[in-house]
Design a protein around this motif. Structure first.
Motif, PDB file in Angstrom:
ATOM      1  N   ALA A   1     -15.176 -10.141  -5.726  1.00  0.00           N
ATOM      2  CA  ALA A   1     -14.565  -8.823  -5.635  1.00  0.00           C
ATOM      3  C   ALA A   1     -15.135  -7.994  -4.489  1.00  0.00           C
ATOM      4  O   ALA A   1     -15.383  -6.804  -4.628  1.00  0.00           O
ATOM      5  CB  ALA A   1     -14.742  -8.085  -6.963  1.00  0.00           C
ATOM      6  N   GLY A   2     -15.350  -8.642  -3.366  1.00  0.00           N
ATOM      7  CA  GLY A   2     -15.814  -7.912  -2.194  1.00  0.00           C
ATOM      8  C   GLY A   2     -17.315  -7.670  -2.197  1.00  0.00           C
ATOM      9  O   GLY A   2     -17.842  -7.057  -1.271  1.00  0.00           O
ATOM     10  N   LYS A   3     -18.010  -8.181  -3.238  1.00  0.00           N
ATOM     11  CA  LYS A   3     -19.455  -7.967  -3.283  1.00  0.00           C
ATOM     12  C   LYS A   3     -20.199  -8.970  -2.400  1.00  0.00           C
ATOM     13  O   LYS A   3     -21.400  -8.881  -2.221  1.00  0.00           O
ATOM     14  CB  LYS A   3     -19.957  -8.038  -4.735  1.00  0.00           C
ATOM     15  CG  LYS A   3     -19.564  -6.795  -5.523  1.00  0.00           C
ATOM     16  CD  LYS A   3     -20.068  -6.858  -6.956  1.00  0.00           C
ATOM     17  CE  LYS A   3     -18.997  -7.335  -7.894  1.00  0.00           C
ATOM     18  NZ  LYS A   3     -19.401  -7.307  -9.309  1.00  0.00           N
ATOM     19  N   ALA A   4     -19.483  -9.951  -1.891  1.00  0.00           N
ATOM     20  CA  ALA A   4     -20.077 -10.903  -0.953  1.00  0.00           C
ATOM     21  C   ALA A   4     -19.000 -11.340   0.033  1.00  0.00           C
ATOM     22  O   ALA A   4     -17.811 -11.342  -0.287  1.00  0.00           O
ATOM     23  CB  ALA A   4     -20.631 -12.114  -1.695  1.00  0.00           C
TER      24      ALA A   4
ATOM     25  N   GLY B   1     -14.536   5.416  -9.107  1.00  0.00           N
ATOM     26  CA  GLY B   1     -15.048   4.445  -8.144  1.00  0.00           C
ATOM     27  C   GLY B   1     -15.828   3.318  -8.795  1.00  0.00           C
ATOM     28  O   GLY B   1     -16.839   2.863  -8.260  1.00  0.00           O
ATOM     29  N   ALA B   2     -15.345   2.849  -9.955  1.00  0.00           N
ATOM     30  CA  ALA B   2     -15.981   1.701 -10.626  1.00  0.00           C
ATOM     31  C   ALA B   2     -15.899   0.485  -9.711  1.00  0.00           C
ATOM     32  O   ALA B   2     -14.950   0.347  -8.932  1.00  0.00           O
ATOM     33  CB  ALA B   2     -15.268   1.406 -11.948  1.00  0.00           C
ATOM     34  N   ILE B   3     -16.886  -0.400  -9.858  1.00  0.00           N
ATOM     35  CA  ILE B   3     -16.963  -1.575  -8.994  1.00  0.00           C
ATOM     36  C   ILE B   3     -15.666  -2.382  -9.019  1.00  0.00           C
ATOM     37  O   ILE B   3     -15.209  -2.885  -7.992  1.00  0.00           O
ATOM     38  CB  ILE B   3     -18.203  -2.431  -9.368  1.00  0.00           C
ATOM     39  CG1 ILE B   3     -18.408  -3.587  -8.401  1.00  0.00           C
ATOM     40  CG2 ILE B   3     -18.169  -2.945 -10.799  1.00  0.00           C
ATOM     41  CD1 ILE B   3     -18.997  -3.172  -7.099  1.00  0.00           C
ATOM     42  N   GLN B   4     -15.030  -2.462 -10.211  1.00  0.00           N
ATOM     43  CA  GLN B   4     -13.787  -3.244 -10.297  1.00  0.00           C
ATOM     44  C   GLN B   4     -12.641  -2.571  -9.554  1.00  0.00           C
ATOM     45  O   GLN B   4     -11.692  -3.229  -9.139  1.00  0.00           O
ATOM     46  CB  GLN B   4     -13.371  -3.460 -11.757  1.00  0.00           C
ATOM     47  CG  GLN B   4     -14.343  -4.277 -12.565  1.00  0.00           C
ATOM     48  CD  GLN B   4     -15.341  -3.398 -13.310  1.00  0.00           C
ATOM     49  OE1 GLN B   4     -15.440  -2.200 -13.045  1.00  0.00           O
ATOM     50  NE2 GLN B   4     -16.083  -3.995 -14.216  1.00  0.00           N
TER      51      GLN B   4
ATOM     52  N   LEU C   1     -10.355 -22.842 -18.415  1.00  0.00           N
ATOM     53  CA  LEU C   1     -11.202 -21.656 -18.389  1.00  0.00           C
ATOM     54  C   LEU C   1     -12.381 -21.897 -17.466  1.00  0.00           C
ATOM     55  O   LEU C   1     -13.027 -22.939 -17.521  1.00  0.00           O
ATOM     56  CB  LEU C   1     -11.715 -21.357 -19.794  1.00  0.00           C
ATOM     57  CG  LEU C   1     -10.642 -20.866 -20.784  1.00  0.00           C
ATOM     58  CD1 LEU C   1     -11.140 -20.983 -22.208  1.00  0.00           C
ATOM     59  CD2 LEU C   1     -10.255 -19.424 -20.471  1.00  0.00           C
ATOM     60  N   LYS C   2     -12.675 -20.927 -16.646  1.00  0.00           N
ATOM     61  CA  LYS C   2     -13.819 -21.032 -15.757  1.00  0.00           C
ATOM     62  C   LYS C   2     -14.905 -20.074 -16.218  1.00  0.00           C
ATOM     63  O   LYS C   2     -14.605 -19.041 -16.807  1.00  0.00           O
ATOM     64  CB  LYS C   2     -13.382 -20.679 -14.328  1.00  0.00           C
ATOM     65  CG  LYS C   2     -14.450 -20.984 -13.292  1.00  0.00           C
ATOM     66  CD  LYS C   2     -14.057 -20.527 -11.905  1.00  0.00           C
ATOM     67  CE  LYS C   2     -15.174 -20.887 -10.928  1.00  0.00           C
ATOM     68  NZ  LYS C   2     -14.946 -20.315  -9.609  1.00  0.00           N
ATOM     69  N   ARG C   3     -16.132 -20.425 -15.937  1.00  0.00           N
ATOM     70  CA  ARG C   3     -17.263 -19.550 -16.247  1.00  0.00           C
ATOM     71  C   ARG C   3     -17.559 -18.740 -14.985  1.00  0.00           C
ATOM     72  O   ARG C   3     -17.786 -19.320 -13.926  1.00  0.00           O
ATOM     73  CB  ARG C   3     -18.448 -20.424 -16.622  1.00  0.00           C
ATOM     74  CG  ARG C   3     -19.784 -19.724 -16.722  1.00  0.00           C
ATOM     75  CD  ARG C   3     -20.828 -20.818 -16.934  1.00  0.00           C
ATOM     76  NE  ARG C   3     -22.170 -20.324 -17.061  1.00  0.00           N
ATOM     77  CZ  ARG C   3     -23.077 -20.392 -16.077  1.00  0.00           C
ATOM     78  NH1 ARG C   3     -22.761 -20.879 -14.901  1.00  0.00           N
ATOM     79  NH2 ARG C   3     -24.307 -19.971 -16.300  1.00  0.00           N
ATOM     80  N   VAL C   4     -17.522 -17.431 -15.119  1.00  0.00           N
ATOM     81  CA  VAL C   4     -17.726 -16.557 -13.946  1.00  0.00           C
ATOM     82  C   VAL C   4     -18.717 -15.453 -14.299  1.00  0.00           C
ATOM     83  O   VAL C   4     -18.865 -15.097 -15.468  1.00  0.00           O
ATOM     84  CB  VAL C   4     -16.395 -15.903 -13.487  1.00  0.00           C
ATOM     85  CG1 VAL C   4     -15.352 -16.934 -13.135  1.00  0.00           C
ATOM     86  CG2 VAL C   4     -15.851 -14.956 -14.551  1.00  0.00           C
ATOM     87  N   PRO C   5     -19.371 -14.853 -13.307  1.00  0.00           N
ATOM     88  CA  PRO C   5     -20.232 -13.710 -13.611  1.00  0.00           C
ATOM     89  C   PRO C   5     -19.370 -12.540 -14.067  1.00  0.00           C
ATOM     90  O   PRO C   5     -18.277 -12.330 -13.554  1.00  0.00           O
ATOM     91  CB  PRO C   5     -20.887 -13.374 -12.272  1.00  0.00           C
ATOM     92  CG  PRO C   5     -20.625 -14.533 -11.384  1.00  0.00           C
ATOM     93  CD  PRO C   5     -19.401 -15.214 -11.892  1.00  0.00           C
ATOM     94  N   ASP C   6     -19.868 -11.827 -15.056  1.00  0.00           N
ATOM     95  CA  ASP C   6     -19.267 -10.597 -15.538  1.00  0.00           C
ATOM     96  C   ASP C   6     -18.934  -9.706 -14.327  1.00  0.00           C
ATOM     97  O   ASP C   6     -19.718  -9.620 -13.386  1.00  0.00           O
ATOM     98  CB  ASP C   6     -20.355  -9.988 -16.432  1.00  0.00           C
ATOM     99  CG  ASP C   6     -20.084  -8.588 -16.885  1.00  0.00           C
ATOM    100  OD1 ASP C   6     -19.124  -7.985 -16.400  1.00  0.00           O
ATOM    101  OD2 ASP C   6     -20.863  -8.114 -17.733  1.00  0.00           O
ATOM    102  N   THR C   7     -17.768  -9.058 -14.372  1.00  0.00           N
ATOM    103  CA  THR C   7     -17.347  -8.304 -13.183  1.00  0.00           C
ATOM    104  C   THR C   7     -18.243  -7.104 -12.881  1.00  0.00           C
ATOM    105  O   THR C   7     -18.185  -6.545 -11.798  1.00  0.00           O
ATOM    106  CB  THR C   7     -15.898  -7.789 -13.314  1.00  0.00           C
ATOM    107  OG1 THR C   7     -15.828  -6.966 -14.475  1.00  0.00           O
ATOM    108  CG2 THR C   7     -14.905  -8.926 -13.440  1.00  0.00           C
TER     109      THR C   7
END
Ligand SMILES: Cc1cc2nc3c(=O)[nH]c(=O)nc-3n(C[C@H](O)[C@H](O)[C@H](O)COP(=O)(O)OP(=O)(O)OC[C@H]3O[C@@H](n4cnc5c(N)ncnc54)[C@H](O)[C@@H]3O)c2cc1C
Ligand SMILES: Cc1cc2nc3c(=O)[nH]c(=O)nc-3n(C[C@H](O)[C@H](O)[C@H](O)COP(=O)(O)OP(=O)(O)OC[C@H]3O[C@@H](n4cnc5c(N)ncnc54)[C@H](O)[C@@H]3O)c2cc1C
Lengths: 263, 323
Positions: free
Chosen positions: B139-142, B271-274, A9-15
């Motif tokens: 997710a394309g934010k960077a 158009g949610a960020i995900q 499991l990796k810790r990632v920022p909430d999407t």
């Protein structure tokens, strides 16, 4: 037949997080960190398998000290114990070195199968578990949406979804398995689970415990390095096409052909 | 090690996938800058036709492993076969397509050879003698700029970003590489037909997607009709997938597919960020939504504020008229 299952499991920022970049790095203050969503699908499957067959689920997370809180979430939903690989000397590497670190840890844990995410939703390398499999000379099955242990208890049948096609893979266990969305709904921790998690063991391992020479991993061992980070280019403002449906559709078709030249 | 760039082609029953031709194009500039040549690799069972097709794309040579053991996909066998080709060709850079297949096989092969690998890159160039890559993360934010510290190195390239080579060149030589494959421990035993996907989403140059706004499974009919008229593929938001209106193999976004078609039409999607994560590198984005404040309009090149059940059929008609 009981199974020893490890989940990576990796810790990632909430999407939902807004990503801010400063000095070529992501600003981490204020970010809400979670378990990586694909890894969570793997965790859910591991919990179900142990509920059905008996055994034990061990969560393994490689990440900074602050990741303890995230590991507790895995314990709160039902993992039996956790191993936290935490050592600044191991950090700053690439997918290859991350896999080396995790492979070293897996050599010290007995397991019948390892679940991981198909990709971590922050850096999206989609490499780590597959590399771990090769490093440990184990088979892997990627992007699993249905999973069933074979009648012999030593193999598994996995339905996968790849490039718009679906196939069935059979693997011998132990194997490295990566979860794709569709494998199942993940559970939320109950209050009892959250309280219980506080009593479950989290063991810390550093480079010495893993018997890894830090210079072979981390920043020095990495083959690829991030040299810059920037926000994505802004898209030029778009056009809202006025008129009723028929008028607007006609104008849109014209613009797509004559201006954008895409149809 | 040579200064060559090796591209790993992939195919399906009808022939090589489009991404293979894109890789040749991407490799040409890199090879020029390195002072090397572009070579190609084909692996599979009875893949002579793919090899011949690849030989005419302008590559200097094609390496082939044609082996009955590769009839059904098995990651270990495919990685072994590719590792043999790579040892024989000794390239500085190996390019894969960042398809599901390419990402999986490249990771296993890179680990086998102990190489670095940068996944799903949208640009690759040589700067001061080093390979520098661009890849969207978060997710394309960077956008990350990644440097390979040394050669050799592997890269997977996002489909639909680089145009494919089109001109046919004189056939290059084809070299067969013999391999002895061990019995794989994991392998494909069966393919399951997926009726809905007429066009592979990852490769489609046009994608029409429906979201919660289509209101039900039958609401995908106007989406499908428009996609058919445009020769495109059907995508969906997670809300539509979670509601069970369409199979999740159609989901676009952070936890679905990433697509970069030349035209992406989002109908009834907020158009949610995900969701944006999976489609924001599309060349032209069209939004059809009845809410003028829907965030999708912020990234759309063209927007129509209206009811998709009126706009999509009208657009389908117009497209058919244009022929
Ligand atoms: C300070 C810092 C500097 C970095 N610099 C670079 C750099 O220069 N170049 C570069 O390429 N990358 C760099 N990274 C990225 C980092 O090394 C990546 O996490 C690594 O490349 C793995 O890729 P991924 O996370 O995308 O994993 P993926 O391969 O996408 O992960 C798939 C699955 O593997 C498992 N997994 C992955 N990572 C872990 C983990 N840590 N613990 C447990 N399970 C895991 C999970 O199950 C996950 O779902 C840096 C990261 C940090 C924190
Ligand atoms: C970890 C995580 C991962 C996720 N991954 C993904 C992912 O991969 N892909 C994804 O898509 N989402 C993903 N999501 C979900 C995402 O946050 C949104 O919930 C989802 O994208 C919303 O889908 P939607 O736009 O179809 O629905 P809504 O947000 O409900 O929007 C529906 C839109 O349709 C419009 N509409 C309604 N009726 C009509 C009509 N008749 N004509 C025209 N317009 C109409 C409305 O105005 C509205 O804007 C993820 C969420 C999380 C937390």
């Amino acid at each position: 037949m009981p199974y020893n299952i490890v989940v990576l499991l990796k810790r990632v920022p909430d999407t939902e997080s807004k990503i801010t970049i400063r000095d070529n790095a992501v600003v981490t203050e204020g970010l809400n960190f979670v378990l990586d969503p694909y890894g969570e699908y793997g965790l859910e499957k591991a919990l179900q398998l142990v509920e059905q067959n008996g055994g034990k689920v061990t969560a393994v997370l490689f990440g900074p000290e602050e990741a303890k809180e995230t590991i507790r979430k895995a314990l709160a939903v039902g993992a039996d114990e956790a191993i936290h690989i935490v050592d600044p000397a191991l950090e700053g590497g690439d997918a290859g070195t991350t896999a080396q670190v995790l492979a070293a840890a897996l050599k010290k844990i007995p397991f019948d199968m390892v679940w991981a995410g198909k990709q971590a939703v922050d850096e999206d390398n989609a490499q780590v578990p597959i590399r771990v499999a090769e490093l440990l000379d184990l088979p892997h099955v990627n992007s699993i949406i249905e999973f069933e242990i074979g009648a012999d208890g030593k193999s598994a049948r996995c339905v996968r979804e790849v490039d718009g096609e679906r196939d069935v893979m059979v693997t011998i266990l132990p194997a490295i398995l990566t979860a794709q969305q569709g494998l199942g709904e993940v559970r939320y921790p109950s209050l009892k689970g959250i309280m219980g998690a506080k009593k479950k063991p989290i063991t810390d391992w550093n480079a010495a415990a893993l018997g890894i020479d830090p210079s072979s991993v981390g920043k020095q061992g990495a083959r690829v390095e991030i040299i810059g980070l920037e926000p994505p280019p802004a898209r030029p403002p778009g056009k809202i096409i006025p008129g009723d449906a028929a008028t607007a559709a006609k104008e849109l078709a014209r613009l797509l052909r004559e201006e954008a030249k895409v149809i | 090690m040579s200064n060559n760039v090796l591209i790993v082609a992939e195919g399906k029953a009808e022939g090589l996938r489009k991404v293979s031709f894109e890789l040749v194009n991407a490799a040409q500039q890199l090879a020029r800058d390195l002072g090397g040549a572009v070579e190609g690799a084909v692996v599979g069972n009875q893949v002579g036709a793919w090899a011949e097709q690849l030989a005419k794309t302008g590559v200097a040579k094609v390496y082939v492993v044609d082996n009955a053991g590769l009839e059904n996909f098995a990651p270990e066998s495919y990685a072994s076969a590719l590792a043999e080709i790579i040892r024989a060709a000794a390239p500085a850079i190996v390019l894969f397509g960042a398809s599901g297949w390419g990402k999986e096989v490249s990771a296993r092969t890179a680990a086998k050879l102990g190489w670095g690998l940068a996944t799903d890159c949208t640009d690759a160039k040589i700067e001061n003698g080093a390979l520098v890559l661009t890849r969207p993360i978060y997710a394309g934010k960077a956008i990350a700029h990644v440097r390979a510290k040394s050669f050799p190195v592997m890269v997977s390239v996002r489909p639909n970003i680089v145009p494919p080579v089109e001109a046919e060149s004189p056939a290059a030589p084809i070299e067969q590489i013999a391999v002895t494959l061990k019995e794989p421990r994991a392998r494909v035993v069966e393919k399951v037909e997926n009726a809905k996907s007429k066009v592979d989403l990852g490769e489609a140059s046009i994608v029409v997607s429906g979201g919660r706004g289509v209101k039900g499974p039958e609401g995908f009919a106007p989406v499908e009709e428009l996609a058919d008229a445009l020769g495109g593929a059907v995508g969906a938001s997670r809300a539509a997938v979670d509601a069970g209106w369409i199979d999740y193999t159609h989901q676009i976004g952070q936890t679905g597919k990433t697509v970069a078609p030349k035209l992406y039409i989002a109908a009834g999607i907020s158009g949610a960020i995900q969701h944006l994560a999976g489609m924001s590198s599309s060349k032209v984005i069209v939004a059809v939504n009845k809410d003028p404040d829907a965030p999708i309009f912020k990234i759309a090149d063209y927007g129509i504020v209206g009811d998709l059940f009126q706009v999509l059929p009208a657009l389908t008609q117009e497209i058919k008229k244009l022929g």
